[in-house]
Motif scaffolding. Structure first.
Motif, short mmCIF file in Angstrom:
data_model
loop_
_atom_site.label_atom_id
_atom_site.label_comp_id
_atom_site.label_asym_id
_atom_site.label_seq_id
_atom_site.Cartn_x
_atom_site.Cartn_y
_atom_site.Cartn_z
N TYR A 97 36.94 49.20 43.98
CA TYR A 97 36.09 48.02 43.78
C TYR A 97 35.04 47.95 44.89
O TYR A 97 35.20 48.53 45.98
CB TYR A 97 36.92 46.73 43.73
N ARG A 123 33.99 42.62 44.83
CA ARG A 123 35.28 42.68 44.11
C ARG A 123 35.11 43.05 42.63
O ARG A 123 35.91 42.67 41.78
CB ARG A 123 36.01 41.36 44.22
N SER A 141 48.91 41.55 42.18
CA SER A 141 47.66 40.84 42.44
C SER A 141 47.32 39.92 41.27
O SER A 141 47.90 40.03 40.18
CB SER A 141 46.50 41.82 42.66
N ASP A 160 44.82 47.83 44.17
CA ASP A 160 44.64 46.38 44.17
C ASP A 160 45.51 45.68 43.13
O ASP A 160 45.08 44.72 42.50
CB ASP A 160 43.16 46.06 43.94
N GLY A 167 39.26 49.06 48.52
CA GLY A 167 38.26 49.29 47.49
C GLY A 167 37.70 50.68 47.43
O GLY A 167 37.13 51.08 46.40
N VAL A 171 44.23 39.78 39.99
CA VAL A 171 42.96 40.28 39.45
C VAL A 171 42.97 40.18 37.93
O VAL A 171 43.86 40.70 37.26
CB VAL A 171 42.72 41.74 39.89
N HIS A 195 35.60 45.69 40.00
CA HIS A 195 36.44 46.88 39.88
C HIS A 195 35.74 47.95 39.03
O HIS A 195 35.06 47.63 38.04
CB HIS A 195 37.79 46.52 39.28
#
Length: 386
Positions: A146, A150, A381, A104, A197, A383, A152
């Motif tokens: 994840y 979402r 990403s 991710d 995930g 994140v 992680h």
């Protein structure tokens, strides 16, 4: 006088998408509006999907390096040049890293001394050091994934051939470890890929008896579901494994799983690449992507412990990153990337060298474990990890 902030938005986006991901942190410091734009919009992902190139990360001599392979010229003419760029990431100049795991847009880096883990978002330039609950050990394996919200998480495990195991999970949001009491229905290989995930492992039956014939053990995939925090049922592979084949996994756009299979025989080293049509924690179906006879091209079998790969669906080629197998007479091991197509297309390029050294306590006649050269094809990403 015109400043960088006065440039037209379209031109700014075009400039930023051409900057290497690992250099964005320095670029952000030059202009507030550029800093805000790159943190609000994932320009790196748009560039990666638009341009015909492979981007990934690898470890080389215990340092993390970015890898960019531009192969727009492949399959047009043998004289076409394939551009390869490998650059050490300055962030890791003062720390040695043994392996890198991708999920991710995040990279989980394992320090060579096994004292800490480092979670890193290369696109945002964010890092987080992770301390062990008690200890980290050299035989430990890790997975990054994840859940459906979402959140992680990091899976750490030690799984020996006699059936003993130890599992724990780290929640990034709460910065806390928790022990898992699951017993896996198989021996997990160190190679894994995370899709949507969840992490998929190449696995086999455990050896209940020490003298069992390895060729009789069944091999399969196992999925660790980071929402349920448990393993799913066994998933079938599209081939039968006898024990001496090369098998490794890779991701395709973080949506499909690909598997490389190379069978050893006296007269050929046939290479097969399979890609999933459908995959989830409890079901899988496969299609053959590529099959190539490798004896006239390389004449050897890829190294099971170090090989990694990525595919280009449009060009129908596979990029295989490999390292020489252990040889006690050599002081260095050569790392090479091979570009292979089904119609006989073949190119190879040396990408680096690793010192041929042994860890304390290892036996001189036992193959040395090597992490995969390239974690996987990387997509940036947004994140947040801090």
């Amino acid at each position: 006088m015109t400043s960088m902030s006065d440039l037209p938005p379209d031109l700014v986006v075009e400039i930023l998408t051409r900057i290497p991901i690992t250099s964005l942190r320095a670029v952000r410091s030059t202009c507030k509006s550029w800093n805000a734009l790159t943190k609000k919009c994932n320009l790196g992902k748009a560039a990666a999907t638009r341009q015909q190139q492979f981007v990934g990360f690898m470890t080389m001599s215990s340092k993390v390096c970015s890898v960019k392979l531009d192969f727009q010229g492949t399959r047009k003419d043998e004289s076409e040049f394939v551009d390869l760029s490998i650059n050490q990431v300055a962030l890791f100049n003062q720390v040695e890293i043994s392996k890198v795991i991708h999920c991710d847009g995040l990279l989980l880096c394992v320090t060579k001394d096994n004292s800490r883990l480092l979670l890193w978002n290369p696109y945002l330039g964010q890092t987080r050091w992770i301390e062990p609950r008690k200890y980290f050990y050299r035989p430990d394996h890790y997975a990054l994934g994840y859940d459906t919200n979402r959140n992680h998480k990091i899976l750490r495990f030690f799984d020996d051939f006699r059936g003993g195991n130890e599992f724990e999970i780290y929640h990034v949001r709460s910065s806390s470890w928790r022990v898992l009491d699951h017993i896996t229905p198989g021996k997990l290989h160190h190679r894994s890929v995370t899709l949507k995930g969840n992490t998929y492992f190449f696995a086999r039956e455990k050896m209940i008896e020490v003298l069992v014939n390895v060729s009789e053990l069944k091999h399969f995939l196992l999925c660790f579901d980071f929402t349920r925090e448990s393993f799913g049922q066994r998933l079938h592979l599209p081939f039968h494994i006898h024990g001496k084949e090369t098998v490794t996994l890779s991701g395709v756009r973080e949506e499909q799983l690909a598997v490389l299979y190379q069978k050893e025989s006296f007269d050929m080293y046939k290479l097969e690449i399979w890609v999933t049509d459908k995959i989830d924690p409890n079901a899988v179906s496969w299609s053959k992507f590529l099959m190539v006879e490798m004896r006239p091209l390389t004449g050897f079998q890829f190294n099971q412990e170090a090989v990694s790969f990525a595919i280009d669906e449009e060009k129908k080629v596979v990029l295989v990153f490999d390292q020489e197998v252990y040889n006690p007479t050599k002081t260095i091991l050569i790392q090479t990337v091979y570009i292979i197509g089904e119609d006989g297309y073949f190119k190879s390029m040396k990408i680096g060298e690793n010192p041929n050294v042994w860890m304390p306590g290892e036996f001189p006649n036992r193959p040395k474990f090597s992490p995969p050269l390239v974690s996987s094809s990387y997509l940036p990403s947004l994140v947040q990890i801090n």
